[in-house]
Design a protein around this motif. Structure first.
Motif, short mmCIF file in Angstrom:
data_model
loop_
_atom_site.label_atom_id
_atom_site.label_comp_id
_atom_site.label_asym_id
_atom_site.label_seq_id
_atom_site.Cartn_x
_atom_site.Cartn_y
_atom_site.Cartn_z
N PRO A 198 2.75 -2.71 -6.62
CA PRO A 198 3.17 -2.87 -8.01
C PRO A 198 3.57 -1.52 -8.59
CG PRO A 198 0.79 -3.09 -7.81
CD PRO A 198 1.33 -2.96 -6.42
N VAL A 199 4.64 -1.48 -9.33
CA VAL A 199 5.07 -0.23 -9.96
C VAL A 199 4.38 -0.15 -11.31
CG1 VAL A 199 7.05 1.02 -10.88
CG2 VAL A 199 7.29 -0.37 -8.81
N LYS A 200 3.67 0.93 -11.53
CA LYS A 200 2.97 1.08 -12.80
C LYS A 200 3.95 1.59 -13.84
CE LYS A 200 -1.31 2.21 -10.36
NZ LYS A 200 -1.92 0.90 -10.33
N PRO A 201 3.87 1.09 -15.07
CA PRO A 201 4.80 1.54 -16.10
C PRO A 201 4.63 3.04 -16.36
CG PRO A 201 3.45 -0.30 -16.87
CD PRO A 201 2.92 0.09 -15.53
N PRO A 202 5.74 3.79 -16.47
CA PRO A 202 5.64 5.23 -16.70
C PRO A 202 5.18 5.55 -18.12
CG PRO A 202 7.94 4.54 -16.71
CD PRO A 202 7.13 3.33 -16.36
N MET B 162 -5.37 25.11 -22.56
CA MET B 162 -5.53 23.66 -22.62
C MET B 162 -4.27 22.90 -22.22
SD MET B 162 -8.61 23.28 -22.91
CE MET B 162 -8.66 21.50 -22.94
N GLY B 163 -3.09 23.49 -22.50
CA GLY B 163 -1.86 22.84 -22.04
C GLY B 163 -1.86 22.71 -20.53
N GLN B 164 -2.34 23.76 -19.86
CA GLN B 164 -2.42 23.71 -18.40
C GLN B 164 -3.46 22.69 -17.94
OE1 GLN B 164 -2.74 27.76 -16.74
NE2 GLN B 164 -1.50 28.49 -18.43
N ALA B 165 -4.58 22.64 -18.66
CA ALA B 165 -5.63 21.68 -18.26
C ALA B 165 -5.12 20.23 -18.37
CB ALA B 165 -6.87 21.88 -19.14
N HIS B 166 -4.43 19.92 -19.47
CA HIS B 166 -3.91 18.55 -19.64
C HIS B 166 -2.80 18.26 -18.62
CE1 HIS B 166 -6.21 17.52 -23.20
NE2 HIS B 166 -5.87 18.64 -23.77
N SER B 167 -2.00 19.28 -18.32
CA SER B 167 -0.92 19.06 -17.34
C SER B 167 -1.50 18.79 -15.96
CB SER B 167 0.00 20.28 -17.30
OG SER B 167 0.56 20.52 -18.57
N ARG B 168 -2.56 19.54 -15.61
CA ARG B 168 -3.21 19.26 -14.32
C ARG B 168 -3.82 17.87 -14.32
NH1 ARG B 168 -4.15 24.91 -13.93
NH2 ARG B 168 -5.94 24.82 -15.35
N SER B 169 -4.37 17.45 -15.48
CA SER B 169 -4.91 16.08 -15.59
C SER B 169 -3.85 15.07 -15.22
CB SER B 169 -5.33 15.76 -17.03
OG SER B 169 -6.55 16.29 -17.35
N ALA B 170 -2.67 15.24 -15.83
CA ALA B 170 -1.60 14.26 -15.60
C ALA B 170 -1.24 14.20 -14.12
CB ALA B 170 -0.37 14.62 -16.44
N ARG B 171 -1.26 15.36 -13.47
CA ARG B 171 -0.89 15.39 -12.05
C ARG B 171 -1.95 14.72 -11.18
NH1 ARG B 171 3.31 18.63 -10.22
NH2 ARG B 171 2.35 18.57 -8.18
N ARG B 172 -3.23 14.87 -11.53
CA ARG B 172 -4.25 14.38 -10.60
C ARG B 172 -4.88 13.05 -10.99
NH1 ARG B 172 -9.73 16.99 -11.20
NH2 ARG B 172 -9.85 17.81 -13.32
N ILE B 173 -4.59 12.56 -12.20
CA ILE B 173 -5.16 11.26 -12.60
C ILE B 173 -4.89 10.18 -11.54
CG2 ILE B 173 -4.67 9.34 -14.20
CD1 ILE B 173 -5.01 11.38 -16.50
N PRO B 174 -3.67 10.11 -10.97
CA PRO B 174 -3.44 9.05 -9.98
C PRO B 174 -4.41 9.11 -8.79
CG PRO B 174 -1.35 9.93 -10.73
CD PRO B 174 -2.42 10.81 -11.31
N THR B 175 -4.83 10.32 -8.40
CA THR B 175 -5.73 10.39 -7.25
C THR B 175 -7.17 10.06 -7.62
OG1 THR B 175 -6.27 12.74 -7.50
CG2 THR B 175 -4.28 12.20 -6.24
N PHE C 186 -8.04 8.06 -10.37
CA PHE C 186 -8.15 6.74 -11.02
C PHE C 186 -7.04 5.83 -10.49
CE2 PHE C 186 -9.91 9.90 -13.96
CZ PHE C 186 -11.19 9.37 -14.16
N PRO C 187 -7.15 5.42 -9.21
CA PRO C 187 -6.07 4.61 -8.63
C PRO C 187 -5.90 3.26 -9.31
CG PRO C 187 -7.95 4.83 -7.12
CD PRO C 187 -8.19 5.77 -8.24
N GLU C 188 -6.93 2.78 -10.01
CA GLU C 188 -6.83 1.47 -10.66
C GLU C 188 -6.17 1.54 -12.03
OE1 GLU C 188 -7.56 -1.07 -8.83
OE2 GLU C 188 -8.26 0.33 -7.30
N ARG C 189 -5.66 2.72 -12.40
CA ARG C 189 -5.06 2.89 -13.74
C ARG C 189 -3.87 1.94 -13.92
NH1 ARG C 189 -2.98 5.57 -10.03
NH2 ARG C 189 -0.76 6.00 -10.01
N SER C 190 -3.48 1.77 -15.20
CA SER C 190 -2.38 0.84 -15.52
C SER C 190 -1.07 1.56 -15.81
CB SER C 190 -2.75 0.03 -16.77
OG SER C 190 -4.03 -0.46 -16.69
N PHE C 191 -0.97 2.84 -15.52
CA PHE C 191 0.22 3.61 -15.93
C PHE C 191 0.52 4.67 -14.89
CE2 PHE C 191 -3.60 5.65 -17.35
CZ PHE C 191 -3.39 6.99 -17.09
N ASP C 192 1.73 5.19 -14.99
CA ASP C 192 2.15 6.29 -14.11
C ASP C 192 2.43 7.52 -14.99
OD1 ASP C 192 3.15 7.83 -12.08
OD2 ASP C 192 5.16 6.94 -12.16
#
Ligand code: NAD
Length: 403
Positions: A12-16, A27-40, A42-48
């Protein structure tokens, strides 16, 4: 060939969710790293999560955004980042006095907005941000990331389940050394036109948010403030935020408070004490609380993020505090590392927070803390500021009631 290694079919393609980050500092770097690693994590997430655009006036930061973080675009014009069609959510991670105009633009563009604490440089800024977001009907989040520590969530569950009995006293502190060197540069945190207030905004706000999360609303406060280091070397060129100058450098005046403390009474009758300092020598990042109830108590310190101390007044077989180690038995911890007593760290809290916020956008579920919680925090800050002037107890009134 059997196995089709490397082929991704039928997934299934998760909505971007397109993300703009305004300011690629700590903090900008911390949030950007979050966005990059959230998929690894939280694989059950509903978004990309997609890093669409990063705005920063510093060319080095823009280069890093593009080359190291993989942002699709970079710009020195944060307004164009906010209004871009492929941006769904704006992360406000610039110095405090830029928060409100950035939030105003995000609300006008109908974008969800996550702002770093404290939201603006004054209580009025946070109130205005809440009004703008409420009128625009946009979803909001605020970066009180320590509330997402798995052991803090466990502490809250213990308190809510009555394990400590009735809560009678709270001690909150955030003692940090980031400004303890008198040769530390006069960066934005020390200046009214860039930071607004000092530690009452910067780190006492974390302690107040934590107390409200664990114990409840604060009814009245009395407190004091002090500036311990009144002058610092002027920042020149692209010197780093936590850089130091030399004794020969020209100096400028520190324009806001290094230290703030307060006594309080909670709505539920409990008492509280708070201390915050950026110039203390010794505690390096002691964001800590102690909660005392009629049947037990809890103690936590961010410097030992993976340990919660619990005293049970009802367990007669043991005496003294028991150390509860972090582990996958507590909320979210297992998303980062399995087992027990394998540690997590500060940026993992940011990742948990950002996952929960983005998931709430994708699913339409509730998220807290949002801008309403930020106003609860600055309502306490406003009473504290009033008390500095009146030198007496001040009632906390919810700023949302102001005309
Ligand atoms: N939640 C937390 O624990 C936590 C921790 C640190 C900071 N913060 C908050 O995060 C915010 C940023 O703090 P920081 O420590 O990351 O600061 P920082 O100084 O490390 O970074 C700020 C960044 O903003 C950029 N910037 C400046 N002007 C800009 C503009 N006009 N447009 C876009 N970017 C601009 C700077 O170039 C820099 O890259 C503050 O509001 C602070 O209170 C929160």
């Amino acid at each position: 060939m059997s196995g089709d290694l490397g082929e991704r079919t039928g997934e299934p393609v998760k909505p971007p969710l397109g993300i703009a980050v305004l300011g690629l500092g700590w903090m900008g770097q911390a949030h950007s790293r979050s966005a990059r690693r959230i998929p690894t994590h939280f694989p059950e997430r509903s978004f990309d999560p997609q890093l669409v655009v990063c705005a920063d006036p510093d060319p080095g930061r823009r280069a890093a955004a593009s080359e190291d973080y993989g942002f699709r675009r970079v710009t020195d014009d944060w307004r164009s980042a906010v209004t871009a069609d492929d941006v769904d959510v704006v992360f406000v991670t610039a110095p405090n006095m830029l928060h409100l105009p950035m939030i105003e633009a995000a609300c006008a563009a109908g974008k969800a907005v996550f702002s770093e604490k404290p939201i603006g440089g004054t209580p009025d800024h946070a109130l205005s941000a809440w009004r703008l977001a409420t009128e625009a009907g946009v979803r909001t989040g605020v970066g009180y990331c320590y509330l997402w520590s798995p052991l803090v969530l466990h502490a809250r569950n213990l308190i809510l389940s009555g394990e400590l009995g009735e809560i009678v006293h709270y001690r909150g502190s955030f003692l940090s050394m980031y400004g303890s060197d008198p040769l530390g540069l006069l960066t934005w945190r020390f200046l009214l036109d860039q930071a607004g207030f000092g530690v009452s905004s910067d780190i006492l706000s974390h302690s107040v948010a934590m107390a409200q999360f664990l114990v409840g609303d604060i009814a009245e406060v009395v407190g004091m403030a002090n500036t311990n280091i009144t002058h610092r070397p002027l920042q020149s060129g692209a010197s780093s935020h936590y850089g130091t100058g030399s004794p020969e450098d020209p100096v400028g005046e520190v324009e806001n408070e290094d230290f703030a403390s307060m006594l309080c009474t909670f709505e539920n009758g409990a008492t509280g004490t708070f201390e915050a300092s950026r110039t203390i020598v010794g505690p390096e990042s002691r964001n800590a609380f102690e909660v005392y109830g009629t049947r037990g108590s809890l103690s936590w310190n961010h410097e030992r993020i993976n340990e919660l101390l619990f005293y049970s007044g009802t367990d007669q077989t043991n005496s003294g505090y028991t150390t509860i180690f972090g582990g996958e038995r507590f909320p979210f911890h297992g998303a980062f590392v399995p087992g027990k007593a394998n540690s997590i760290g500060f940026e993992d809290l940011v990742a948990i927070q950002d996952f929960c916020f983005l998931e709430s956008l994708a699913t339409g579920s509730d998220f807290s803390p949002g801008f309403d919680q930020a106003v609860s925090v600055v309502s306490v800050q406003q009473a504290l500021i009033d008390s500095w002037h009146s030198r007496s107890w001040e009632e906390v009134s919810d700023l949302r009631g102001r005309q």
